[in-house]
Design a protein around this motif. Sequence first.
Motif, PDB file in Angstrom:
ATOM      1  N   LYS A  46      17.182 -24.438  -0.458  1.00 40.71           N
ATOM      2  CA  LYS A  46      17.636 -25.296   0.681  1.00 40.71           C
ATOM      3  C   LYS A  46      16.707 -26.429   0.912  1.00 40.71           C
ATOM      4  O   LYS A  46      17.039 -27.582   0.788  1.00 40.71           O
ATOM      5  CB  LYS A  46      17.697 -24.596   2.001  1.00 40.71           C
ATOM      6  N   THR A  47      15.336 -26.035   1.252  1.00 39.01           N
ATOM      7  CA  THR A  47      14.350 -26.934   1.286  1.00 39.01           C
ATOM      8  C   THR A  47      14.139 -28.013   0.147  1.00 39.01           C
ATOM      9  O   THR A  47      14.004 -29.106   0.300  1.00 39.01           O
ATOM     10  CB  THR A  47      12.947 -26.121   1.621  1.00 39.01           C
ATOM     11  N   THR A  48      14.139 -27.466  -0.986  1.00 38.43           N
ATOM     12  CA  THR A  48      14.124 -28.274  -2.196  1.00 38.43           C
ATOM     13  C   THR A  48      15.223 -29.003  -2.503  1.00 38.43           C
ATOM     14  O   THR A  48      14.980 -30.282  -2.859  1.00 38.43           O
ATOM     15  CB  THR A  48      13.930 -27.159  -3.490  1.00 38.43           C
ATOM     16  N   GLN A  51      14.438 -32.157   0.093  1.00 38.98           N
ATOM     17  CA  GLN A  51      13.297 -33.019  -0.657  1.00 38.98           C
ATOM     18  C   GLN A  51      13.870 -33.960  -1.842  1.00 38.98           C
ATOM     19  O   GLN A  51      13.410 -34.990  -1.821  1.00 38.98           O
ATOM     20  CB  GLN A  51      12.101 -32.180  -0.902  1.00 38.98           C
ATOM     21  N   ARG A  63       8.499 -33.222   7.343  1.00 41.13           N
ATOM     22  CA  ARG A  63       9.011 -31.785   7.448  1.00 41.13           C
ATOM     23  C   ARG A  63       8.365 -31.122   8.662  1.00 41.13           C
ATOM     24  O   ARG A  63       7.193 -30.999   8.738  1.00 41.13           O
ATOM     25  CB  ARG A  63       8.722 -30.957   6.250  1.00 41.13           C
ATOM     26  N   GLN A  65       8.290 -27.154  10.290  1.00 40.86           N
ATOM     27  CA  GLN A  65       8.649 -25.814  10.038  1.00 40.86           C
ATOM     28  C   GLN A  65       8.899 -25.249  11.560  1.00 40.86           C
ATOM     29  O   GLN A  65       8.103 -25.301  12.461  1.00 40.86           O
ATOM     30  CB  GLN A  65       7.427 -25.046   9.533  1.00 40.86           C
ATOM     31  N   LEU A 100      13.133 -32.994   7.901  1.00 36.68           N
ATOM     32  CA  LEU A 100      13.614 -32.084   7.272  1.00 36.68           C
ATOM     33  C   LEU A 100      13.206 -30.807   8.481  1.00 36.68           C
ATOM     34  O   LEU A 100      11.918 -30.626   8.728  1.00 36.68           O
ATOM     35  CB  LEU A 100      13.042 -31.602   5.981  1.00 36.68           C
ATOM     36  N   ASP A 102      13.157 -27.289   8.996  1.00 37.59           N
ATOM     37  CA  ASP A 102      13.037 -26.170   8.280  1.00 37.59           C
ATOM     38  C   ASP A 102      13.252 -24.979   9.113  1.00 37.59           C
ATOM     39  O   ASP A 102      12.403 -24.821  10.151  1.00 37.59           O
ATOM     40  CB  ASP A 102      11.985 -26.061   7.314  1.00 37.59           C
ATOM     41  N   GLU A 103      14.056 -24.267   8.891  1.00 37.94           N
ATOM     42  CA  GLU A 103      14.655 -23.050   9.542  1.00 37.94           C
ATOM     43  C   GLU A 103      14.683 -23.249  11.070  1.00 37.94           C
ATOM     44  O   GLU A 103      14.209 -22.720  12.127  1.00 37.94           O
ATOM     45  CB  GLU A 103      13.649 -21.777   9.474  1.00 37.94           C
ATOM     46  N   THR A 142      17.797 -26.684   7.672  1.00 35.17           N
ATOM     47  CA  THR A 142      18.165 -25.561   7.173  1.00 35.17           C
ATOM     48  C   THR A 142      17.934 -24.322   8.064  1.00 35.17           C
ATOM     49  O   THR A 142      17.213 -24.400   9.072  1.00 35.17           O
ATOM     50  CB  THR A 142      16.880 -25.007   6.082  1.00 35.17           C
TER      51      THR A 142
END
Length: 302
Positions: A46-48, A51, A63, A65, A100, A102-103, A142
């Motif tokens: 997902k993260t890739t 990016q 990004r 987190q 991004l 993330d999570e 994500t």
Amino acid sequence: MKSQLDQVVAQAARVILGKERPIRLALACLLARGHLLIEDQPGVGKTTLAQALALSLGLDFKRVQFTSDLLPADILGLTVYDAKEGFSFRPGPVFAQVLLADEINRATPKTQSALLEAMAEGQVSIEGQTHALPEPFFVIATQNPVCQIGTFPLPESQLDRFLMRLELGYPDRAAERALLQGMDRRVLLKDLQPVLTPRELLVAQREAATVHASDAVLDYVQGLLEFSRESQRFSCGLSPRAGLALLACARAWAFMAGRDYVLPEDVQAVLPGAAGHRLQLLEGGGAGSEEVMAELAHVPVT
């Protein structure tokens, strides 16, 4: 423009193996000026993918987190006092062309809601001051399945800000073998080169928005909306805003195919991603791609 967009997909597909269709859907979402939610198990790329898209489109990328102790100011920024300069605003990571998240569902609802204004209006308001975000601006978030420990389900208002929700799934056997034999995906990311400039992306977005949708296609979209509202499987149907989102995604999908008109097949291609997170099953839980397509397949194409 089609060849450049195909090149973006091909470049990302060299990093995310065996997932060309989700990559195309993700790119269509960005062409339609939408924000993207990628939901799946940890470790499937997902993260890739986020990016790879940002690098291929030449966009400024940051990004964050998301964790349970993350605060809204950690995303938006804050006003600080300096003895020499007085009060000044220090922008947070949201001031990027691609953020991004993330999570995202590991943060509290208060922190999740900090992105609502940014995603809806392309600006943030802090202490009575409005700050415009750069163009283009995308949130690619994500999230892990809500059944996992330490997650907070996204409220419906937050989900609706995402134009599409995608699932990557596990790779097939051949793709996974190539993945096991190949280099670390993070190393491959360093070799990606921008295929489009941000200005070219803005032009592509404007052109995608002008793709023609005939009365027959509009009838089909309306039929899907009406069927979802009358269905006995969903707690509530698709809203007018969901219809606009579906049509925008279909226009972008047709544009990527090199056409200046929308076909019903374009609508069907983006339907699970554009509608699945906006529908709730009566028996509880969100509607996945298979449930959406199985139920809405009853709508005839006129």
